[in-house]
Scaffold this active site. Structure first.
Site, PDB file in Angstrom:
ATOM      1  CB  SER A 128      -0.954  -0.049   1.202  1.00 39.97           C
ATOM      2  OG  SER A 128      -1.983   0.905   1.083  1.00 39.97           O
ATOM      3  CG  ASP A 282      -6.349  -2.841  -4.210  1.00 42.00           C
ATOM      4  OD1 ASP A 282      -7.194  -1.970  -3.907  1.00 42.00           O
ATOM      5  OD2 ASP A 282      -5.208  -2.871  -3.698  1.00 42.00           O
ATOM      6  CG  HIS A 311      -5.708  -2.130  -0.310  1.00 42.40           C
ATOM      7  ND1 HIS A 311      -4.849  -1.786  -1.328  1.00 42.40           N
ATOM      8  CD2 HIS A 311      -5.242  -1.488   0.793  1.00 42.40           C
ATOM      9  CE1 HIS A 311      -3.910  -0.971  -0.869  1.00 42.40           C
ATOM     10  NE2 HIS A 311      -4.124  -0.778   0.415  1.00 42.40           N
TER      11      HIS A 311
END
Length: 338
Positions: A128, A282, A311
């Site tokens: 991320s 995601d 995600h």
């Protein structure tokens, strides 16, 4: 203390503001070898601290501390490195300055070179916002970084990702009727709504449709929303969250004096071998965005994590996803990839 502090001193940020007595919290795993060439840098993601990265570190894993010297620097704003919650006035709470990804990586570079005398990095890896930092390392220090492996993260915050983060910010600001002068009144209880907003983005439609949250011990969707999302977000300091949201919303590896906003040139300048791992489902760090980036990085492979965990395919929770990431890192680090 389970981590160490690197004093940065008074630093001038990309914004031009001088942050006084700044510091970087970090933890190391393993030992630096004599050649100082067994180094892996593994930055933390939004809201995470070094302990949240430890799922990917271990004996016989790609990030094996018996083989590598692994440095996990904490993102500024996360509560351990300089943050709104731990800085004295005039930099506390709402007065904390704007910190960029470029700033974070520049400070990490100082840690790596000044503290340890390291000149080569075998791998920068991250999930991320940790992934964005991996890209930034490759662009900022192309001759130093041999490999990068961002997963579930882009080289910039693409417009839709910006909107997702903006929704999280709006949920928090609504608690003070969007009055910026009242930011210091925010408490962790106000983070409840932020958790609810993020719940719709962190995992995929298929994840919710198949009720996989039951495997985590939650009996219903409501239990999951309150027991995981609300609870985890209410552990965060709202001022830290606002600081990290600004960092995330303004992330772009080309937004600096080196590349002057030319995103394509920044990508083309990355010399590292790159294994880019988007989560196939995601919802806000998409495969399509990573696809664009991978095409421009000279030595990049796009290697999607086929998972319905969205995600959170990169969050270290689902064993199949964890194995995929670890196996991919082992291939990237294999001697024949040099």
């Amino acid at each position: 203390m389970t981590y160490e502090i690197f004093d940065l001193g008074n630093v001038t940020l990309q914004s031009g503001v001088m942050l006084q007595s700044a510091f970087l919290a970090y933890k190391t795993y393993g030992r630096l070898n004599e050649k100082k060439d067994n180094v892996i840098v593994y930055p933390t993601a939004f809201g995470d601290q070094h302990v949240q990265n430890e799922w990917l570190i271990g004996k016989d894993m790609a990030l094996d501390p018996e083989k590598y010297f692994i440095i996990v620097p904490n993102l500024l704003g996360n509560g351990l490195s300089s943050s709104p919650s731990n800085m004295p006035p005039p930099f506390d709470k709402a007065n904390f300055p704007q910190i960029t990804i470029y700033d974070n990586v520049a400070f990490q570079y100082r840690l790596v070179t000044e503290k340890f005398g390291i000149q080569k990095i075998a791998l920068v890896v991250g999930w991320s916002m940790g992934g964005i930092q991996a890209f930034q390392w490759g662009a900022s220090y192309p001759d130093m970084v041999e490999r990068i492996a961002p997963f579930c993260g882009g080289a910039k915050t693409w417009p839709q990702t910006y909107v997702v983060l903006d929704g999280m910010k709006a949920a928090l600001m609504a608690a003070i009727t969007f009055d910026a002068s009242k930011i210091n009144q925010l408490t962790s209880a106000d983070m409840r709504s932020v958790g609810r907003v993020y719940a719709g983005w962190g995992l995929s439609q298929a994840y919710y449709g198949e009720e996989l949250y039951r495997d985590l011990g939650f009996d219903s969707l409501e239990d999951f929303a309150t027991g995981l999302w609300e609870t985890s977000f209410m552990k965060m300091d709202p001022h830290n969250v606002l600081a990290m949201l600004w960092t995330g919303q303004n992330a772009d590896i080309s937004a600096n004096p080196v590349y002057h906003g030319d995103f394509d040139v920044a990508l083309k300048s990355i010399k590292a071998l790159a294994c880019i791992m988007p989560g196939s489902t995601d919802l806000f760090c998409t495969t399509e965005d990573n696809q664009y980036e991978a095409k421009l990085i000279p030595h990049a492979v796009l290697n999607p994590i086929e998972s319905i965990w969205g995600h959170f395919a990169g969050r270290g929770i689902n064993s199949d996803d964890n194995k995929f990431i670890d196996d991919s890192l082992k291939r990237l680090l294999a001697p024949n990839t040099n």
